[in-house]
Every structure is written in C-alpha cells, then in structure tokens.
Design an enzyme around this catalytic site. Structure first.
Site, PDB file in Angstrom:
ATOM      1  N   HIS A   4       0.797  -1.223   0.000  1.00  0.00           N
ATOM      2  CA  HIS A   4       0.000   0.000   0.000  1.00  0.00           C
ATOM      3  C   HIS A   4       0.833   1.278   0.000  1.00  0.00           C
ATOM      4  O   HIS A   4       0.280   2.371   0.043  1.00  0.00           O
ATOM      5  CB  HIS A   4      -0.950   0.015   1.205  1.00  0.00           C
ATOM      6  N   GLY A  20      -4.540  11.514  10.031  1.00  0.00           N
ATOM      7  CA  GLY A  20      -5.517  10.633   9.389  1.00  0.00           C
ATOM      8  C   GLY A  20      -5.759  11.041   7.942  1.00  0.00           C
ATOM      9  O   GLY A  20      -5.852  10.196   7.047  1.00  0.00           O
ATOM     10  N   ARG A  24      -3.896  16.487   4.864  1.00  0.00           N
ATOM     11  CA  ARG A  24      -3.138  17.074   5.982  1.00  0.00           C
ATOM     12  C   ARG A  24      -1.669  16.699   5.877  1.00  0.00           C
ATOM     13  O   ARG A  24      -0.790  17.486   6.245  1.00  0.00           O
ATOM     14  CB  ARG A  24      -3.682  16.560   7.327  1.00  0.00           C
ATOM     15  N   ARG A  43      -3.761   4.974  -3.630  1.00  0.00           N
ATOM     16  CA  ARG A  43      -5.089   5.229  -3.046  1.00  0.00           C
ATOM     17  C   ARG A  43      -5.247   6.667  -2.549  1.00  0.00           C
ATOM     18  O   ARG A  43      -6.112   6.948  -1.699  1.00  0.00           O
ATOM     19  CB  ARG A  43      -5.394   4.273  -1.889  1.00  0.00           C
ATOM     20  N   ARG A  87       1.160   9.988  15.764  1.00  0.00           N
ATOM     21  CA  ARG A  87      -0.117  10.394  15.178  1.00  0.00           C
ATOM     22  C   ARG A  87      -0.401  11.844  15.554  1.00  0.00           C
ATOM     23  O   ARG A  87      -0.272  12.224  16.725  1.00  0.00           O
ATOM     24  CB  ARG A  87      -1.230   9.467  15.692  1.00  0.00           C
ATOM     25  N   VAL A  88      -0.768  12.639  14.566  1.00  0.00           N
ATOM     26  CA  VAL A  88      -1.205  14.020  14.815  1.00  0.00           C
ATOM     27  C   VAL A  88      -2.631  14.112  14.297  1.00  0.00           C
ATOM     28  O   VAL A  88      -2.855  14.151  13.091  1.00  0.00           O
ATOM     29  CB  VAL A  88      -0.263  15.058  14.154  1.00  0.00           C
ATOM     30  N   GLY A  89      -3.592  14.068  15.202  1.00  0.00           N
ATOM     31  CA  GLY A  89      -4.978  13.928  14.772  1.00  0.00           C
ATOM     32  C   GLY A  89      -5.915  14.873  15.487  1.00  0.00           C
ATOM     33  O   GLY A  89      -5.499  15.836  16.132  1.00  0.00           O
ATOM     34  N   SER A  90      -7.188  14.571  15.338  1.00  0.00           N
ATOM     35  CA  SER A  90      -8.206  15.325  16.071  1.00  0.00           C
ATOM     36  C   SER A  90      -8.995  14.341  16.925  1.00  0.00           C
ATOM     37  O   SER A  90      -8.947  13.125  16.714  1.00  0.00           O
ATOM     38  CB  SER A  90      -9.134  16.057  15.104  1.00  0.00           C
ATOM     39  N   GLU A 181     -11.286   9.238  19.595  1.00  0.00           N
ATOM     40  CA  GLU A 181     -10.789   9.316  18.216  1.00  0.00           C
ATOM     41  C   GLU A 181     -10.883   7.893  17.665  1.00  0.00           C
ATOM     42  O   GLU A 181     -11.659   7.101  18.182  1.00  0.00           O
ATOM     43  CB  GLU A 181      -9.384   9.951  18.154  1.00  0.00           C
ATOM     44  N   MET A 182     -10.141   7.581  16.607  1.00  0.00           N
ATOM     45  CA  MET A 182     -10.401   6.290  15.978  1.00  0.00           C
ATOM     46  C   MET A 182      -9.151   5.461  15.624  1.00  0.00           C
ATOM     47  O   MET A 182      -9.272   4.476  14.897  1.00  0.00           O
ATOM     48  CB  MET A 182     -11.257   6.504  14.709  1.00  0.00           C
ATOM     49  N   SER A 205     -11.298  18.785  18.268  1.00  0.00           N
ATOM     50  CA  SER A 205     -11.988  19.451  17.149  1.00  0.00           C
ATOM     51  C   SER A 205     -13.461  19.674  17.461  1.00  0.00           C
ATOM     52  O   SER A 205     -14.087  20.567  16.903  1.00  0.00           O
ATOM     53  CB  SER A 205     -11.852  18.614  15.879  1.00  0.00           C
ATOM     54  N   ASP A 206     -14.018  18.848  18.337  1.00  0.00           N
ATOM     55  CA  ASP A 206     -15.436  18.994  18.683  1.00  0.00           C
ATOM     56  C   ASP A 206     -15.656  18.483  20.098  1.00  0.00           C
ATOM     57  O   ASP A 206     -14.850  17.721  20.622  1.00  0.00           O
ATOM     58  CB  ASP A 206     -16.330  18.236  17.696  1.00  0.00           C
ATOM     59  N   ARG A 219      -8.770  25.244  13.491  1.00  0.00           N
ATOM     60  CA  ARG A 219      -8.234  23.889  13.391  1.00  0.00           C
ATOM     61  C   ARG A 219      -6.843  23.902  12.789  1.00  0.00           C
ATOM     62  O   ARG A 219      -5.952  23.221  13.246  1.00  0.00           O
ATOM     63  CB  ARG A 219      -9.151  23.016  12.533  1.00  0.00           C
TER      64      ARG A 219
END
Ligand code: HPA
Length: 238
Positions: A4, A20, A24, A43, A87-90, A181-182, A205-206, A219
């Site tokens: 991948h 994610g 970004r 992808r 990881r740099v996420g929300s 988060e996920m 973020s929320d 953001r």
C-alpha cells in the site's frame, strides 16, 4: 515497494508523523518541511519525506479507523524500518475538560475494536504511549506557552464515528477517559509488537458535551502547533 506504500527502501525517514487525512499530510509537508518529496500516492494516501531543522522526517496519511491505520503502520515498521510514529490527529472531548482546541496527549488508548480482542484471545492488552516520546511532547507543549491547555490521559479509539450504543461511551468517561478518536489503540499495539516508539497527540476538534466545534481556521492554527510539538518530540527521541 510494499503493498500500500509505493516507496523504495530508504525513501522513508525513521520518524513518521501520521495524520488521518492524507491532505493534511501534504499540508504538513508543504508548510513545515524543506525539500519535501512525495514517495507514495497509492489510493491517494500520500506520503512525503523532507527535512525539518536539517533532520529527515516523513509524513504519511493513515486514513480513518484502526484497520486503515494498521495497514500503513505495519508496512512502515516491517518494510521501511521506521522507528517512531507520531499520530497528529483530532478528537472529540468526552468530558467538560478538555475544551475545544486543547491538546490531548494520549498516555493510553482504550477501544471497542475487535482487533486486540482477536489478537489476545480472552486477555485485555493495555496499549500505551512510548514514555520518552510522551515526556518530550509534554515538555515541548508546555515550553510553547500555548493559549490552549495540554492534557495527558486516556483516550478512546472507537470503530464508530456514529456509535450504535452511545451510552457505552459514558462508561469510558466514568473510568477517566478524556476524548474519543479512531486510531491510537492500533498504533500503540503495533509499536509494542515491533519494538518501536509511538505517540498520539490530538487537538480537540469537537466537544461531545457542549456541542462546540472549532472553525477550520482555528483547526489549522492549533494543528500547526501540534505538528511542531510532534516534530520536536520525535527528533529529541531519535
Ligand atoms: N468521534 C470519533 N472520532 C473523532 C471525533 C468523534 O467525535 N472527533 C474527532 N475525531
């Protein structure tokens, strides 16, 4: 070349920042890295390598959810000898504190995913952050004198953005979980399996309690501060 990620061995740096959203990843490469080069577009899950303060760094999108992240992280560890993934996420805040825009550095990640249930049969594994990265990120964040607060604690890596049983999230809050988060749980587990370092830093973020959300401009601003914290922490440890 792995399945991948269309990079050659050596194309990817030992430190990888992992948002994610692949767009970004491109934004981080364009905004923060010098001489950034795209090593994979498979992808649309872009990956870039460049330099920050003269040191090589890569940025790779993970996609949303643990199964997607696990594909990229497995290949980074197995095929490209990556040593640290940040990881740099929300995330969505699940309690009064943290507030929107705050930073949450995940010391550990709970989950509703079956990935570890299958891997560990009847046992419950506790996926935790690399302590060196965690400490370096906290040091970098507190040294910046941010407007936003910085929290260190548990997060909840859920397989569902739209949960069928939202009442189960309340159980997590009862046991000290700050935000949802996920992805982090799979990241921490895979790093442990391969003897590598991992950390997840998320901006809020929320807010699931107050319903407040951040604007896209806010953001981007807090996301940028988080990226610099991740770069400082990752390079301090490598
Ligand atoms: N749920 C899951 N993941 C998230 C959320 C959320 O509310 N906000 C940001 N990432």
């Amino acid at each position: 070349m792995s399945t991948h990620i269309a990079a050659q061995p050596g194309d990817i740096a030992p430190l990888v920042l992992m948002p994610g959203d692949p767009l970004r990843a491109r934004w981080i490469a364009e905004t923060f890295l010098d001489d950034a080069r795209c090593y994979s577009e498979v992808r649309g899950m872009y990956g870039f390598t460049g330099t920050w303060r003269g040191r090589r760094v890569s940025v790779q999108g993970s996609g949303m959810g643990q199964p997607s992240l696990a594909i990229y992280v497995n290949e980074l560890f197995r095929e490209y000898d990556v040593q640290s993934v940040i990881r740099v996420g929300s995330c969505g805040a699940m309690t009064e504190r943290p507030a929107v825009r705050d930073l949450v550095i995940a010391s550990g990640a709970c989950t509703d995913s079956s990935m570890n249930r299958i891997a560990f049969e009847g046992l419950d594994y506790a996926p935790v952050a690399d302590f060196g990265l965690l400490r370096a990120a906290h040091d970098a964040a507190t040294a910046r004198d941010l407007d936003e607060a910085v929290h260190v604690g548990l997060i909840y890596s859920s397989d569902s953005f739209y949960p069928a049983r939202p009442e189960l999230s309340a159980r997590m809050v009862d046991y000290g979980v700050l935000a949802v988060e996920m992805e982090a749980s799979a990241l921490y587990t895979l790093a442990a399996k391969h003897g590598r370092r991992a950390l997840a830093i998320c901006t809020v973020s929320d807010h699931l309690v107050t319903g407040e959300e951040t604007t896209s401009q806010e953001r981007e601003q807090t996301f940028g501060a988080m990226v610099e914290i991740a770069l400082e922490a990752g390079l301090a440890q490598s």
